[in-house]
Design a protein around this motif. Structure first.
Motif, PDB file in Angstrom:
ATOM      1  N   GLN A   1       0.806  -1.223   0.000  1.00  0.00           N
ATOM      2  CA  GLN A   1       0.000   0.000   0.000  1.00  0.00           C
ATOM      3  C   GLN A   1       0.836   1.268   0.000  1.00  0.00           C
ATOM      4  O   GLN A   1       0.313   2.340  -0.262  1.00  0.00           O
ATOM      5  CB  GLN A   1      -0.943   0.000   1.202  1.00  0.00           C
ATOM      6  N   SER A   2       2.112   1.144   0.325  1.00  0.00           N
ATOM      7  CA  SER A   2       2.975   2.321   0.339  1.00  0.00           C
ATOM      8  C   SER A   2       4.409   1.908   0.044  1.00  0.00           C
ATOM      9  O   SER A   2       4.760   0.735   0.130  1.00  0.00           O
ATOM     10  CB  SER A   2       2.896   3.038   1.690  1.00  0.00           C
ATOM     11  N   ALA A   3       5.213   2.901  -0.284  1.00  0.00           N
ATOM     12  CA  ALA A   3       6.642   2.689  -0.496  1.00  0.00           C
ATOM     13  C   ALA A   3       7.374   3.158   0.758  1.00  0.00           C
ATOM     14  O   ALA A   3       6.927   4.090   1.429  1.00  0.00           O
ATOM     15  CB  ALA A   3       7.116   3.481  -1.709  1.00  0.00           C
ATOM     16  N   PRO A   4       8.486   2.524   1.086  1.00  0.00           N
ATOM     17  CA  PRO A   4       9.197   2.904   2.310  1.00  0.00           C
ATOM     18  C   PRO A   4       9.935   4.225   2.174  1.00  0.00           C
ATOM     19  O   PRO A   4      10.445   4.552   1.103  1.00  0.00           O
ATOM     20  CB  PRO A   4      10.182   1.756   2.513  1.00  0.00           C
ATOM     21  N   ARG A   5       9.974   4.967   3.263  1.00  0.00           N
ATOM     22  CA  ARG A   5      10.844   6.143   3.324  1.00  0.00           C
ATOM     23  C   ARG A   5      12.279   5.634   3.447  1.00  0.00           C
ATOM     24  O   ARG A   5      12.511   4.492   3.834  1.00  0.00           O
ATOM     25  CB  ARG A   5      10.496   6.999   4.535  1.00  0.00           C
ATOM     26  N   LEU A   6      13.232   6.487   3.138  1.00  0.00           N
ATOM     27  CA  LEU A   6      14.637   6.087   3.176  1.00  0.00           C
ATOM     28  C   LEU A   6      15.049   5.627   4.564  1.00  0.00           C
ATOM     29  O   LEU A   6      15.723   4.597   4.705  1.00  0.00           O
ATOM     30  CB  LEU A   6      15.541   7.226   2.703  1.00  0.00           C
ATOM     31  N   ASP A   7      14.643   6.331   5.616  1.00  0.00           N
ATOM     32  CA  ASP A   7      15.034   5.917   6.965  1.00  0.00           C
ATOM     33  C   ASP A   7      14.445   4.560   7.324  1.00  0.00           C
ATOM     34  O   ASP A   7      15.090   3.746   7.981  1.00  0.00           O
ATOM     35  CB  ASP A   7      14.678   6.988   8.004  1.00  0.00           C
ATOM     36  N   THR A   8      13.239   4.279   6.848  1.00  0.00           N
ATOM     37  CA  THR A   8      12.615   2.975   7.089  1.00  0.00           C
ATOM     38  C   THR A   8      13.352   1.891   6.313  1.00  0.00           C
ATOM     39  O   THR A   8      13.613   0.807   6.839  1.00  0.00           O
ATOM     40  CB  THR A   8      11.131   3.010   6.692  1.00  0.00           C
ATOM     41  N   LEU A   9      13.700   2.186   5.082  1.00  0.00           N
ATOM     42  CA  LEU A   9      14.449   1.240   4.250  1.00  0.00           C
ATOM     43  C   LEU A   9      15.778   0.885   4.905  1.00  0.00           C
ATOM     44  O   LEU A   9      16.159  -0.290   4.978  1.00  0.00           O
ATOM     45  CB  LEU A   9      14.675   1.859   2.872  1.00  0.00           C
ATOM     46  N   LEU A  10      16.478   1.886   5.417  1.00  0.00           N
ATOM     47  CA  LEU A  10      17.758   1.653   6.092  1.00  0.00           C
ATOM     48  C   LEU A  10      17.572   0.818   7.356  1.00  0.00           C
ATOM     49  O   LEU A  10      18.360  -0.095   7.619  1.00  0.00           O
ATOM     50  CB  LEU A  10      18.436   2.976   6.428  1.00  0.00           C
ATOM     51  N   ALA A  11      16.536   1.119   8.119  1.00  0.00           N
ATOM     52  CA  ALA A  11      16.283   0.373   9.357  1.00  0.00           C
ATOM     53  C   ALA A  11      15.975  -1.089   9.051  1.00  0.00           C
ATOM     54  O   ALA A  11      16.509  -2.001   9.696  1.00  0.00           O
ATOM     55  CB  ALA A  11      15.137   1.012  10.138  1.00  0.00           C
ATOM     56  N   ILE A  12      15.129  -1.332   8.069  1.00  0.00           N
ATOM     57  CA  ILE A  12      14.783  -2.709   7.688  1.00  0.00           C
ATOM     58  C   ILE A  12      16.023  -3.441   7.196  1.00  0.00           C
ATOM     59  O   ILE A  12      16.277  -4.588   7.580  1.00  0.00           O
ATOM     60  CB  ILE A  12      13.678  -2.717   6.613  1.00  0.00           C
ATOM     61  N   SER A  13      16.812  -2.777   6.379  1.00  0.00           N
ATOM     62  CA  SER A  13      18.040  -3.363   5.858  1.00  0.00           C
ATOM     63  C   SER A  13      18.977  -3.779   6.987  1.00  0.00           C
ATOM     64  O   SER A  13      19.531  -4.888   6.979  1.00  0.00           O
ATOM     65  CB  SER A  13      18.729  -2.352   4.933  1.00  0.00           C
ATOM     66  N   ASN A  14      19.153  -2.902   7.964  1.00  0.00           N
ATOM     67  CA  ASN A  14      20.042  -3.204   9.093  1.00  0.00           C
ATOM     68  C   ASN A  14      19.534  -4.368   9.926  1.00  0.00           C
ATOM     69  O   ASN A  14      20.298  -5.259  10.285  1.00  0.00           O
ATOM     70  CB  ASN A  14      20.230  -1.968   9.974  1.00  0.00           C
ATOM     71  N   VAL A  15      18.251  -4.378  10.228  1.00  0.00           N
ATOM     72  CA  VAL A  15      17.680  -5.446  11.055  1.00  0.00           C
ATOM     73  C   VAL A  15      17.724  -6.790  10.318  1.00  0.00           C
ATOM     74  O   VAL A  15      18.056  -7.819  10.902  1.00  0.00           O
ATOM     75  CB  VAL A  15      16.234  -5.101  11.485  1.00  0.00           C
ATOM     76  N   ALA A  16      17.410  -6.769   9.033  1.00  0.00           N
ATOM     77  CA  ALA A  16      17.339  -8.008   8.256  1.00  0.00           C
ATOM     78  C   ALA A  16      18.710  -8.488   7.774  1.00  0.00           C
ATOM     79  O   ALA A  16      18.846  -9.630   7.347  1.00  0.00           O
ATOM     80  CB  ALA A  16      16.408  -7.818   7.068  1.00  0.00           C
ATOM     81  N   GLY A  17      19.715  -7.598   7.816  1.00  0.00           N
ATOM     82  CA  GLY A  17      21.047  -7.990   7.360  1.00  0.00           C
ATOM     83  C   GLY A  17      21.148  -8.107   5.848  1.00  0.00           C
ATOM     84  O   GLY A  17      21.927  -8.906   5.331  1.00  0.00           O
ATOM     85  N   VAL A  18      20.342  -7.309   5.135  1.00  0.00           N
ATOM     86  CA  VAL A  18      20.383  -7.317   3.676  1.00  0.00           C
ATOM     87  C   VAL A  18      20.850  -5.954   3.177  1.00  0.00           C
ATOM     88  O   VAL A  18      20.802  -4.968   3.903  1.00  0.00           O
ATOM     89  CB  VAL A  18      19.006  -7.664   3.062  1.00  0.00           C
ATOM     90  N   THR A  19      21.297  -5.912   1.927  1.00  0.00           N
ATOM     91  CA  THR A  19      21.746  -4.645   1.375  1.00  0.00           C
ATOM     92  C   THR A  19      20.553  -3.762   1.045  1.00  0.00           C
ATOM     93  O   THR A  19      19.472  -4.251   0.707  1.00  0.00           O
ATOM     94  CB  THR A  19      22.602  -4.839   0.107  1.00  0.00           C
TER      95      THR A  19
END
Length: 100
Positions: free
Chosen positions: A38-56
């Motif tokens: 339903q939405s696209a992630p904001r950059l800060d959310t994208l970075l947070a998800i990336s860090n938690v998930a361990g993905v680029t």
């Protein structure tokens, strides 16, 4: 997996959206909205998800490039940048661009 919500689902895995959201520092509603497309992630959310998930960030955002930072190391063992899961998007971009 070409679409963001599918990549996000793979990052969440068997965890509950609520616990994953808490680890990312975002609301459960934000994660739910992203998972449902339903939405696209904001950059800060994208970075947070990336860090938690361990993905680029690149893989999470686009589906392209190495999925994990360990893969980045395998791609270029001679690089002076040693990727880790706490890298910022600026570091990744600088690493990919090299010395121009």
């Amino acid at each position: 997996m070409s679409d963001f919500s599918e990549r996000l689902k793979s990052c969440i895995g068997k965890r509950e959206n609520t616990s994953f959201a808490r680890k990312c520092g975002v609301s459960e509603g934000t994660i739910r909205s992203l998972v449902q497309g339903q939405s696209a992630p904001r950059l800060d959310t994208l970075l947070a998800i990336s860090n938690v998930a361990g993905v680029t960030v690149e893989w999470l955002a686009t589906g392209r490039g190495p999925k994990t930072y360990e893969s980045l190391t395998e791609v270029n063992e001679s690089s002076s940048v040693k990727p880790n899961k706490r890298m910022t998007i600026t570091t990744v971009i600088e690493w990919e661009l090299g010395d121009e």
